[in-house]
Design an enzyme around this catalytic site. Structure first.
Site, PDB file in Angstrom:
ATOM      1  N   ASP A  24       0.968  -1.221   0.161  1.00 36.34           N
ATOM      2  CA  ASP A  24      -0.090   0.056   0.224  1.00 36.34           C
ATOM      3  C   ASP A  24       0.997   1.190   0.149  1.00 36.34           C
ATOM      4  OD1 ASP A  24      -2.322   1.710   0.260  1.00 36.34           O
ATOM      5  OD2 ASP A  24      -1.663   2.001   2.437  1.00 36.34           O
ATOM      6  N   ASP A  58       0.234   5.213   1.080  1.00 39.03           N
ATOM      7  CA  ASP A  58       0.106   6.058   2.171  1.00 39.03           C
ATOM      8  C   ASP A  58      -0.050   5.272   3.284  1.00 39.03           C
ATOM      9  OD1 ASP A  58      -0.442   8.356   0.573  1.00 39.03           O
ATOM     10  OD2 ASP A  58      -2.414   7.471   0.091  1.00 39.03           O
ATOM     11  N   ASP A  76      -1.696  -1.051   5.751  1.00 40.93           N
ATOM     12  CA  ASP A  76      -1.958  -0.427   7.041  1.00 40.93           C
ATOM     13  C   ASP A  76      -3.468  -0.309   7.512  1.00 40.93           C
ATOM     14  OD1 ASP A  76      -2.154   1.860   5.342  1.00 40.93           O
ATOM     15  OD2 ASP A  76      -1.927   3.196   7.217  1.00 40.93           O
TER      16      ASP A  76
END
Length: 236
Positions: free
Chosen positions: A15, A17, A174
């Site tokens: 991922d 960000d 996250d």
């Protein structure tokens, strides 16, 4: 539990960000520039950081509240994106240990890529500014396909672009949608607890195969040889 090592892993996807890059300084900075334009009080960085992974709409709602009119909300989201696009890589950096992790992957011929819900017009210049665009084996943005995470299709697409099977891959993220997408794609899923996770969340319940507290732990994960492989090496 599924296992993975440098002997069985052919690709690692990230991922963007809150996992590969610490984009919060610029994303929160853009929000505070927008708030300043409208004579509204700035948002505390530590508070805003926790919602960065949820994107533009969540940040605008945080800054202006959820009672704003639809017209104001749409206008502010558009203005936010314009401000952020102009400041997409001012203070953004790789997370601690990520540079070494990417070098480790490249040294072991493990391709890596990015699968993000961030739109392409922000993703591409950001990766280019950091010199990562030419190193990534695949970059799938939030608008690259008709669907996005938690749908697993972007992960299948990235694996296909890298000529690997999803079952030979690791996905690191996250957010719960990252874990869900990775699991549905048959990938090993690692949860980046160093990312943008709200205190109210319960990431240990999301179903990841592992939780890492810093990026360099990906190297540790890959360096642990599963017992079955260890037995085969000993037999040979």
């Amino acid at each position: 539990m599924p296992t993975s090592s440098i002997y069985t892993t052919r690709a690692v996807f990230f991922d963007l960000d809150g996992t590969l890059l610490d984009t919060a300084p610029d994303m929160v900075g853009a929000l505070n520039l927008l708030l300043k334009e409208e004579d509204a009080p700035a948002i505390d960085y530590d508070i805003a950081r926790k919602v960065v992974s949820d994107g533009t709409q969540a940040l605008v709602n945080l800054g202006f509240g959820e009672s704003q009119s639809d017209d104001d909300f749409t206008r502010r989201c558009q203005r936010y994106l314009a401000i952020y696009a102009e400041n997409v890589c001012v203070d953004t950096v790789l997370f601690d240990g990520m540079a070494e992790t990417l070098e480790f992957l490249e040294a072991h011929n493990i391709v890596w890529g990015v699968v993000t819900n961030k739109p392409e017009f922000l993703t591409t210049p950001l990766l280019k500014a950091l010199g990562l665009d030419v190193r990534a084996g695949s970059v799938v943005s939030g608008d690259s396909l008709p669907v996005r995470k938690p749908n697993p299709e972007p992960l299948f697409h990235a694996a296909n672009e890298c000529n690997v099977l999803s079952t030979e891959s690791i996905y690191v993220g996250d957010a719960s949608r990252d874990v869900e997408a990775g699991n549905r794609a048959g990938m090993i899923t690692l949860l980046a607890s160093y990312g943008y996770i709200d205190n109210d969340h319960q990431p240990e319940t999301w179903g990841a195969n592992g939780i890492i507290e810093q990026a360099s732990e990906i190297i540790d994960w890959l360096s642990e040889v599963p017992e079955l492989e260890l037995d085969i090496q000993r037999a040979n």
